[in-house]
Each structure stands twice: as structure tokens, then as C-alpha cells.
Write an enzyme that holds these catalytic residues in place. Structure first.
Site, PDB file in Angstrom:
ATOM      1  N   HIS A 219       3.083   6.384  11.613  1.00  0.00           N
ATOM      2  CA  HIS A 219       4.360   5.694  11.758  1.00  0.00           C
ATOM      3  C   HIS A 219       5.483   6.652  12.140  1.00  0.00           C
ATOM      4  O   HIS A 219       6.514   6.225  12.664  1.00  0.00           O
ATOM      5  CB  HIS A 219       4.764   5.022  10.437  1.00  0.00           C
ATOM      6  CG  HIS A 219       4.367   3.576  10.321  1.00  0.00           C
ATOM      7  ND1 HIS A 219       4.515   2.672  11.339  1.00  0.00           N
ATOM      8  CD2 HIS A 219       3.857   2.875   9.273  1.00  0.00           C
ATOM      9  CE1 HIS A 219       4.108   1.471  10.927  1.00  0.00           C
ATOM     10  NE2 HIS A 219       3.692   1.572   9.676  1.00  0.00           N
TER      11      HIS A 219
ATOM     12  N   HIS B 150      -2.153   5.965   8.461  1.00  0.00           N
ATOM     13  CA  HIS B 150      -1.252   4.912   8.930  1.00  0.00           C
ATOM     14  C   HIS B 150       0.210   5.327   8.733  1.00  0.00           C
ATOM     15  O   HIS B 150       1.016   5.266   9.668  1.00  0.00           O
ATOM     16  CB  HIS B 150      -1.562   3.619   8.173  1.00  0.00           C
ATOM     17  CG  HIS B 150      -0.695   2.457   8.544  1.00  0.00           C
ATOM     18  ND1 HIS B 150      -1.081   1.503   9.454  1.00  0.00           N
ATOM     19  CD2 HIS B 150       0.539   2.089   8.118  1.00  0.00           C
ATOM     20  CE1 HIS B 150      -0.121   0.608   9.580  1.00  0.00           C
ATOM     21  NE2 HIS B 150       0.881   0.930   8.777  1.00  0.00           N
ATOM     22  N   GLU B 151       0.542   5.750   7.526  1.00  0.00           N
ATOM     23  CA  GLU B 151       1.942   6.095   7.248  1.00  0.00           C
ATOM     24  C   GLU B 151       2.363   7.322   8.045  1.00  0.00           C
ATOM     25  O   GLU B 151       3.479   7.385   8.559  1.00  0.00           O
ATOM     26  CB  GLU B 151       2.162   6.328   5.753  1.00  0.00           C
ATOM     27  CG  GLU B 151       1.727   5.176   4.851  1.00  0.00           C
ATOM     28  CD  GLU B 151       2.219   3.796   5.267  1.00  0.00           C
ATOM     29  OE1 GLU B 151       3.289   3.711   5.901  1.00  0.00           O
ATOM     30  OE2 GLU B 151       1.511   2.809   4.983  1.00  0.00           O
TER      31      GLU B 151
ATOM     32  N   ASN C 258       8.718   6.063   4.883  1.00  0.00           N
ATOM     33  CA  ASN C 258      10.054   6.676   4.893  1.00  0.00           C
ATOM     34  C   ASN C 258      10.008   8.059   5.553  1.00  0.00           C
ATOM     35  O   ASN C 258       9.111   8.844   5.294  1.00  0.00           O
ATOM     36  CB  ASN C 258      10.549   6.858   3.458  1.00  0.00           C
ATOM     37  CG  ASN C 258      10.252   5.649   2.613  1.00  0.00           C
ATOM     38  OD1 ASN C 258      10.722   4.568   2.897  1.00  0.00           O
ATOM     39  ND2 ASN C 258       9.421   5.821   1.589  1.00  0.00           N
TER      40      ASN C 258
ATOM     41  N   GLY D 293       0.822  -1.210   0.000  1.00  0.00           N
ATOM     42  CA  GLY D 293       0.000   0.000   0.000  1.00  0.00           C
ATOM     43  C   GLY D 293       0.853   1.256   0.000  1.00  0.00           C
ATOM     44  O   GLY D 293       0.731   2.105  -0.879  1.00  0.00           O
ATOM     45  N   ALA D 294       1.747   1.362   0.983  1.00  0.00           N
ATOM     46  CA  ALA D 294       2.549   2.569   1.105  1.00  0.00           C
ATOM     47  C   ALA D 294       3.686   2.330   2.082  1.00  0.00           C
ATOM     48  O   ALA D 294       3.726   1.291   2.737  1.00  0.00           O
ATOM     49  CB  ALA D 294       1.685   3.733   1.600  1.00  0.00           C
TER      50      ALA D 294
HETATM   51  N1  ARG Z   1       5.822  -0.439   6.580  1.00  0.00           N
HETATM   52  C1  ARG Z   1       4.899  -0.406   5.481  1.00  0.00           C
HETATM   53  C2  ARG Z   1       3.544  -0.107   6.049  1.00  0.00           C
HETATM   54  O1  ARG Z   1       3.161  -0.557   7.058  1.00  0.00           O
HETATM   55  C3  ARG Z   1       4.814  -1.652   4.695  1.00  0.00           C
HETATM   56  C4  ARG Z   1       6.095  -2.186   4.218  1.00  0.00           C
HETATM   57  C5  ARG Z   1       5.922  -3.530   3.648  1.00  0.00           C
HETATM   58  N2  ARG Z   1       7.177  -4.046   3.253  1.00  0.00           N
HETATM   59  C6  ARG Z   1       7.343  -5.253   2.716  1.00  0.00           C
HETATM   60  N3  ARG Z   1       8.513  -5.637   2.409  1.00  0.00           N
HETATM   61  N4  ARG Z   1       6.338  -6.042   2.467  1.00  0.00           N
HETATM   62  O2  ARG Z   1       2.777   0.624   5.577  1.00  0.00           O
HETATM   63 ZN    ZN Z   2       2.695   0.101   8.632  1.00  0.00          ZN
END
Ligand code: ARG
Ligand code: ZN
Length: 889
Positions: A303, A299-300, A267, A263-264
Site C-alpha cells: 500500500h 499487503h500493507e 498508515n 486485519g491491518a
Molecule cells: N486499508 C486497510 C487494508 O486494506 C483496511 C482498512 C479497513 N477500514 C475499515 N474502516 N473497515 O488493509
Molecule cells: Zn488494503
């Protein structure tokens, strides 16, 4: 081709890094065929770890030079690691130079190109495809990034943090230099270079600081970013108001990309989004899309604190950030929805998702605890267990310590751990320590079994009323099934929110034996033993228990209630979640009875009358009615039976649907007419609820048309499809025609494609819809096979691959599980084809066979054969190899 080595990584083997990397200066000379990367880093030995060589991770890189303190140094290659045996004891400067090939990178992991622009995805281990590094989340460094590229092709150059300077270079090139003041793990690094445009907005936070918000997309998509920008602003406001967590950078950027594995990605200061989770306009996105975008943007953004400021020590702790951040985005979506009923609708949707995706995972070949003990490929563990079950675990903390207690716990968590890489144990300790004496803190060790034990606990509840004593004894018991590698389970701590109702539907006051006073109409019982009894006194009449209100724990509840009792709950429960659940149980009981007896399903008048009453109810919201009138999914039904015959399940569900369409025809007409939304489009809960119910009614009316010899409703559906002012209505009408196999379906599909052929996200919907058409004489399967040859189909774009293949294999069991095994043969071919391009997506598709051992004959043996075919391929990726090996274990 494969460079990975399939070693099992164990949580118990964690060791702190032998070196720290304090600062990183990266220079990129961007070129699609060969990008030159120079990395200058400040390293120091970790004195807490025994003396050893410096081992750096690297994949698909071409190393050009390695200098220590400016001098070339000897190094060797050990598998994927670059090893420097004679690294100095004192702090030193390491300089590396290497190239990589973004254009050839179809894995979409690391640095890659999409639509002529550069993007990165570094979580979990993508940074090692950019340069050699200690690519692990407990190594946190301060990054400065210099980007150099052709100015005409890549006018926009972005990286994390703040822009220090930018300017011209010879030969039509230009540069930009970025600095991120916050130390971060490499998985949060990002860069973007391309021909993009931005929507901009300035906001002021409560502390009076000004920030620049930007959403970057391709030219032409700008008008589809308004909803994302509004969602971002709402998220910033919410996180300050609810948890006191402010935006900490001058600039916060979001960038959309069409080729993206998930999804996203959060960073630091530069979130990168799948366009499917970012772009929306009323004409091209549905209400569900608008909701999904709002929650993923949130969500992002969330984070930034739960993930970035406090990150994970190692990848076994992934749920530390993901479970917590899903919990936060679910809370946000509920607060955005508004009133009690709209909040309940959010909760029902979340639980439906958990039960249809996470419960099967928890009882299948890939079952793993919220904090796994081992993995081969970490990308296989971005699962619904880590995310959604992880969120339920966080929700139980809140249930046990209360909302204020949870907020205090989170505050302590940040006081203790800001800037650190920590573990799930650290989180648990912070919440517990902030709430001494609480229902959590007094049983913390037992509660933490939610992190270590896989599998969904089963809870049984039985009540006994003693009329003479006016007491009611509720006995709760639990057991957790064995899962791979975990034959025996200990009892878990299960909060059971509950109330008691009279048979007339009155809420009864609760008074637990031994307590001095009554405790109101709702209470949270804590089940922690294999079996426990709770005695309520002063109970004037035999009660109907309403248990696990709001789905207070992720368990499978058997409450033994009769139809009559479920009908009381459906009509009167003050808890909207349990009203919905009672309706689902009434449906499920009938479907399961038909499956067990093998007799044709005959829906009774009591059931149909109850469903009619919901549909006709003057006070209930349309959104709730739509959820209540929707039958349990075929996948969820499959979880309730020992031996799964997907064709039998499909036949019973289809029969139930047809009977509801026929028996309630007049009510569906009334519901359709009463739920037309006038005026301009907004995706608010009230109007989206009305659209959902009108679409359900329309699909029922079109389904019933042949039997009722009615040509009016298919005609109206077609008209609505043509004239619709928004995608929700248009797609709803199209789906009504297509799913009912109506005569007008093909012409509507053609027209839809013609209208939207230039909008990839809508073309995805066109493929997805066709992959999910209820099977009839093998036509859906044949259509999907045909569509793989369509000019618009490609395995290279994850959204497109998912739209067609996952629709069939994951969401259309009756089309996929064929007696002639052709579905499984197709699956094996597609997994292998995808694996050569993009292992992460291939592995996800491979997982549709997680539950093959429960299949009935002849599916079971045919499925095994197909799995073995995939296993026989010599150079499978680690991703697919791990999933397939677990399926065969
Ligand atoms: N941290 C990202 C999120 O929660 C998702 C990253 C997924 N990475 C992966 N290698 N599948 O939105
Ligand atoms: Zn996440």
C-alpha cells in the site's frame, strides 16, 4: 447516543474541497480519560471552487478553542460539522484545540486504548474523532506530530515518518516529535503510545539506502514476530524486483494491537496490525496463519505505493488501492510459494475464497459494483467485492496486456500520479495508454463496465465438432443478472483462457480460423458480445475444451461438460486450476442431483475411483490433493440452487463425506502415513501441504471409526493432539475429534483450553472450532449459546466476537438456520448488543442475512421476522441501519 446522520452519499455528487490543508502540526497530551489535541494548520482556498464557508468534520469531540491567524473567530455547529462562515480569502493559519476520550471509545475507530496503550485507526473517517478536519482523502497535508505522555506508562511514543527529537518533561512525562515528509490524507495518520518492545532489523535497498525496520508488540510476544519481520523483508525485496518500487522512508514500523476491527492498516511508515495478522510461533499458529500473516504484511507494505503515494480521490474509488493491492499481495504470495504447482494451490485458494464470499455478496442485498455509486456508511464498503473482485479486475488487465504490458502500465501510473489522489478511470487510462493497440486498449470503455456493473456474469460455453471439416466451433454467450438498482446489464469484456484436449488427454494445437498460423496450446479468447463463436481448424478429433483456465475472469461458467469429459480434465489438464475445478464439478453435480431429486446421495464407483486416483497419485502434491479431495462448501452449494434449504444441503454434504470416508478408508490410511513431516517446523508449501492432507485423512478416519468399529484412529488422533509439535497438527487432530463428535472430543477441548488459556489468539481458535462443529441434534447451537457466558468470552474484543459468533452465523449454516428460528433470534440479540459497542463489527454480523430471500420455508419468514426486530430498534448505528435497510428493500 447516535451522532451520525443517515444521508446517502453519491459518487456523482463529488465536489473538490473548498479549502486545502497544506501542513498540520498536532500536539497530543495523552491521557486515557481525556486527551488534549491541539492542531495548527495552514489552509488555503481552492480557487477552483465557488466561495463558501469552511466546514470541518468532527465526531465525539469537545471543542475548546478556534483561532484564525491567532484571533478567536466565531463558528457554529451544524450536525457533525464545525462551520466557520467568515474564513479569509488569503492563506491563513487555523488553530484548534479539543479533547477526546480514548478510554470510552469502544468503536476502535479514531483514538482508543487497548491493553493500557493508545492506538489509532483513521481509515476511512476516524481522524474526525481526533480533531476537526477536512477528513477526506483528496486533502493531503504534511504532518508534524508532538506526543506528550507519562513516561512510565507509555515509554514508546510513535507516529508517522521520521523521529525528529525526543526527551524528558516535568512530572514524569516525556515527549517525541515526528515528521512525515510525504503529504498524506488524514486516513493515513497514526499514533501509538504504550509499553511496547520491538524486533529490529536494518536493511539496505538496491539504491544503497539504509532503513530501520521495527515490529512493536507487547512484552512477551517478541519471539512471535520473526515471521512477520521475514515477511516484511521479503515484501521489500519483491516490490523492488517486480515493480521497481522502493521503500521511501528511513524507518518502517509495524505495531500489533489485540483490539482491532480488521486485519491491518497501512498508515504511512507506521502500519498497525491486528495481532492475529502479526504474531506467529509454530506452537501457537497454524500453517494458514503463517500464510495469512505473510500476505497481510505484504499487503500493507505494498500500500505504501498503491494507496499512500497514489491515493484515492474519494471513497468510491476504494478499489483503486484495495483491488490493486490485493492483486499485488496475491502475486507476491504466488512468487513466494515457488513452483507451478504451489502457485496453482495459491490460485485455487484465492478463487475458493472469492466464490464462497464474493459471489454471494454479488447476488445478495448488498451487491454493489467494484466502484460503488452510493453509500450511507463507507465502512460497510470494505467488502470482498472491493477487495477480491477488485483484484480479479486488475488481474484481467494483466491477462489482456500481458505481464510486461501491465508493468509498463503501472510505471506510467506512478509517473503521472505520484503524490495525487486519483480515480479508477485514471488507473485504467494509464494501463491502456501504456499498451496502445492491445486487447484492453481497443475496448477500454466496455472493459470498464467491470467497475460500474454489479453482479457475477454467467457465461455459457457449447462446442460442436465437425468431423468432416475437422473443425471445432466454440460458442460463448454471457448474461449478467439484475442486482439492486441495476435491472439491465450490458455485455462485459471477459478474457477466457483456454485449451483443447483429446479424449486421451493430449493437448491439441490451436489454430483459429482466419489466422495464418497455429497459436500454440493455450489462448485467451475475448468474449465481449452477448454471444460469439470461435472456430478452430485442423482439429483431428472431437476435443474436450478446458475453459477459463486459472480462473481468467470472475464469472460463473456453464460449460455443459459430461462426467466423462470432466474426468479427462481432472486427469490430464495441463492447467492445475482446471484439474481441481473438474473434480469440484464432479462433486457438485452429484450433490446438486441429490438435492434436486430429494433422494439419498449414492456416490458412484466412477467418482470414487477418480478421487482415489487423485489421492493415490504418485506425482501430485499433497497440497493439491487436499484441495481436490475437499468437497465444495455448503455456502458455495447454496449459491447453485434457487431455493436454499440449509439443512438439506448439510445432510447431503455429510452423507458425501461419510461415503468418501468409508470407501477410501485404506487410501486415507496410506495418505496419512505417507504425509508425516519429520524434523523441525517450517511453514513452507511442501510441508504445509503434507500437514493439510494428513489432517484431512485423519478427520476422515475418525469420522469413519464408529461405522468401522474402529477405536484405533480416534485414539491415534487423541495421541497426536497431545504430542503434536506444532499448532497445525494439534488443531487438526483436535478438529478431527470434535467434528466427528468423538468420545474423546470434550476431554481434548478442555485440555486445549488449559494449555493455551493465556494466549488470546489460541483461545480464539478454541471458540471458533466449537462454533463450527457440524450440527447434530442442536448440540452445536446449544454449545455456542453456552459459550457466550464463558468467562473468556467478550463482545468488546472483535477477534473474540468473530471467533464464536461469526463461526456459527457465517460458517455453520446447519447450526444457524434452525426450524425453530432460535438461531435468528440469537443473531438479532447479538447484532443489537454489538451495535452498542462497535458498529463496524455489528454491521458485519448483520450481513449474514444478505441472502435471506433465497431461503426455503420456514427459514425465510423466520429470518424476515428477526431482521425486522433489528430494524425496529430506534437508535441503530448507520452501519447496521444501512445493511438492514438493504436486506429489507
Ligand atoms: N486499508 C486497510 C487494508 O486494506 C483496511 C482498512 C479497513 N477500514 C475499515 N474502516 N473497515 O488493509
Ligand atoms: Zn488494503
Amino acid at each position: 447516543m447516535r451522532e451520525g446522520t443517515a444521508t446517502l452519499i453519491r459518487r456523482e455528487d463529488y465536489q473538490a474541497p473548498a479549502f486545502w490543508i497544506r501542513t498540520v502540526d498536532l500536539t497530543f497530551d495523552l491521557d486515557p480519560a481525556k486527551t488534549l489535541v491541539t492542531a495548527k494548520m495552514a489552509l488555503e482556498r481552492n480557487s477552483a471552487v465557488a466561495h463558501g464557508p469552511l466546514r470541518l468534520h468532527g465526531e465525539a469531540l469537545n471543542v475548546l478553542r478556534v483561532l484564525i491567524n491567532g484571533e478567536s473567530v466565531s463558528f457554529r455547529q451544524d450536525g457533525n460539522e464545525l462551520v466557520i462562515d467568515n474564513a479569509p480569502d488569503a492563506d491563513f493559519a487555523l488553530e484548534l484545540r479539543n479533547t477526546c476520550a480514548p478510554d470510552k471509545n469502544t468503536t476502535l475507530n479514531g483514538l482508543y486504548t487497548s491493553g493500557g496503550s493508545f492506538f489509532t485507526q483513521c481509515e476511512a473517517e476516524g481522524f474526525r474523532r481526533i480533531t476537526y478536519f477536512l477528513d477526506r482523502p483528496d486533502v493531503m497535508a504534511v504532518y508534524t506530530v508532538l506526543l506528550r505522555a507519562d513516561k512510565a506508562k507509555y515509554p514508546v511514543l510513535l507516529s508517522n515518518g521520521n523521529l525528529l527529537e525526543s526527551g524528558e518533561l516535568p512530572n514524569g512525562r516525556h515527549f517525541a516529535k515526528w515528521h512525515d515528509p510525504f503529504p498524506k490524507p488524514s486516513y493515513l495518520f497514526a499514533l501509538v503510545a504504550g509499553d511496547l518492545v520491538a524486533r529490529e532489523q536494518r536493511v539496505r535497498t538496491r539504491a544503497g539506502k539504509d532503513h530501520l525496520l521495527q515490529v512493536y508488540v507487547r512484552r512477551g510476544d517478541l519471539e512471535k514476530t520473526e515471521h512477520a519481520m521475514n515477511s516484511l523483508i521479503a515484501s521489500i525485496v519483491w516490490d523492488e524486483a517486480r515493480f521497481n518500487l522502493p521503500l521511501d522512508l528511513e524507518r518502517f514500523m509495524i505495531v500489533g494491537v489485540s483490539d482491532f476491527n480488521m486485519g491491518a492498516m497501512e498508515n504511512k511508515g507506521l502500519n498497525i496490525f491486528n495481532t492475529s495478522a502479526l504474531l506467529a510461533s509454530p506452537a501457537t499458529a497454524t500453517d494458514a496463519d503463517f500464510g495469512r500473516i505473510e500476505s497481510i504484511v505484504a499487503h500493507e507494505y505494498f500500500h505504501n505505493w498503491t494507496g499512500n503515494r497514489v491515493t484515492c480521490r474519494d471513497w468510491f474509488q476504494l478499489s483503486l488501492k484495495e483491488g490493486l493491492t490485493v492483486f499485488r499481495d496475491q502475486e507476491f504470495s504466488m512468487d513466494m510459494a515457488g513452483g507451478a504447482s504451489a502457485r496453482a494451490v495459491c490460485r485455487i485458494q484465492d478463487v475458493r475464497n472469492l466464490r464462497s464470499a464474493q459471489f454471494p455478496e454479488d447476488s445478495g442485498a448488498m451487491a454493489h459494483p467494484v466502484r460503488p455509486d452510493s453509500y450511507v456508511e463507507i465502512n460497510n464498503f470494505y467488502t470482498t467485492t472491493i477487495y477480491e473482485k477488485g483484484s480479479e479486475v486488475v488481474r484481467m488487465y494483466q491477462t489482456l496486456v500481458g505481464r510486461a504490458g501491465f508493468e509498463a502500465g503501472l510505471k506510467l501510473y506512478f509517473e503521472r500520479h505520484d503524490g495525487q489522489a486519483v480515480t479508477c478511470d485514471d488507473f485504467a487510462a494509464a494501463i491502456a495508454d501504456a499498451n496502445p493497440g492491445s486487447a484492453l486498449t481497443t475496448r477500454l470503455d466496455a472493459f470498464k463496465r467491470w467497475y460500474s456493473q454489479a453482479g457475477t456474469p454467467h457465461v455459457q460455453a457449447r462446442g460442436a465438432y465437425d468431423a468432416a471439416a475437422q473443425s471445432y466451433t466454440l460458442t460463448l454467450s454471457q448474461h449478467s443478472p439484475a442486482t439492486p438498482g441495476q435491472p439491465d446489464k450490458l455485455p462485459q469484456v471477459i478474457p477466457v483462457a483456454m485449451g483443447l484436449l483429446s479424449h486421451e488427454g493430449q493437448a491439441l494445437t490451436l489454430h483459429l480460423q482466419g489466422e495464418a498460423a497455429a497459436i500454440g496450446a493455450e489462448h485467451v479468447l475475448v468474449l465481449e458480445q452477448p454471444e460469439q463463436s470461435f472456430v478452430f481448424i485442423n482439429v483431428a478429433c472431437a476435443p474436450v475444451p478446458s475453459l477459463l483456465r486459472g480462473f481468467s475472469a470472475p464469472v460463473i461458467l456453464d460449460d455443459g461438460l459430461s462426467d466423462a469429459e470432466l474426468l479427462v480434465l481432472l486427469q490430464h489438464d495441463s492447467d492445475a486450476f482446471n484439474r481441481w475445478e473438474a473434480g469440484q464439478r464432479l462433486s457438485l453435480n452429484r450433490i446438486l442431483a441429490a438435492l434436486r431429486s430429494g433422494a439419498a446421495l449414492q456416490l458412484d464407483d466412477a467418482y470414487l475411483g477418480a478421487m482415489r486416483a487423485v489421492l493415490r497419485h504418485p506425482q501430485l502434491d499433497a497440497a493439491f490433493k487436499e484441495l481436490a479431495l475437499t468437497l465444495p462448501g455448503e455456502g458455495y452449494i447454496a449459491e447453485q440452487v434457487e431455493i436454499v434449504d440449509p439443512q438439506a444441503i448439510h445432510a447431503v454434504v455429510e452423507s458425501a463425506q461419510k461415503q468418501m470416508a468409508a470407501a477410501l478408508r485404506e487410501d486415507w490410511i496410506a495418505a496419512f502415513e505417507a504425509n508425516q513431516v519429520m524434523g523441525g517446523y517450517t511453514p513452507d508449501p511442501v510441508s504445509s501441504g503434507k500437514r493439510a492432507l494428513a489432517n484431512l485423512a485423519l478427520s476422515m478416519l475418525v469420522l469413519e471409526a464408529p461405522r468401522a468399529q474402529d477405536s484405533v484412529w480416534p485414539g491415534r488422533a487423541y495421541q497426536r493432539f497431545k504430542d503434536a509439535g506444532n499448532m497445525t497438527d494439534r488443531l487438526g487432530a483436535l478438529a478431527a475429534l470434535v467434528n466427528a463428535h468423538a468420545e474423546l472430543a470434550d476431554s481434548a477441548l478442555d485440555r486445549f483450553h488449559e494449555l493455551f488459556k493465556d494466549d488470546p489468539l489460541v483461545v480464539d481458535k478454541w471458540f471458533a472450532l466449537q462454533g463450527r462443529v457440524p450440527e447434530q441434534d442442536g448440540k452445536t447451537f446449544a454449545r455456542v449459546k453456552q459459550l457466550t457466558k464463558h468467562a473468556d468470552f467478550t463482545l468488546k474484543n472483535p477477534n473474540r466476537a468473530r471467533s464464536l459468533l461469526f463461526s456459527l452465523c457465517m460458517y455453520n449454516p446447519a447450526a444457524f438456520h434452525r426450524a425453530d428460528a432460535a438461531g435468528y433470534v440469537f443473531w438479532a440479540e447479538q447484532v443489537l448488543a454489538l451495535d452498542a459497542i462497535n458498529p463496524q463489527i455489528a454491521s458485519r454480523l448483520a450481513r449474514v442475512m444478505d441472502r435471506w430471500t433465497t431461503l426455503a420455508t420456514p427459514y425465510r419468514s423466520a429470518a424476515l421476522e428477526a431482521i425486522r426486530r433489528v430494524a425496529a430498534k430506534a437508535d441503530l448505528s448507520n452501519d447496521v441501519r444501512e445493511v438492514i435497510s438493504r436486506a429489507l428493500a
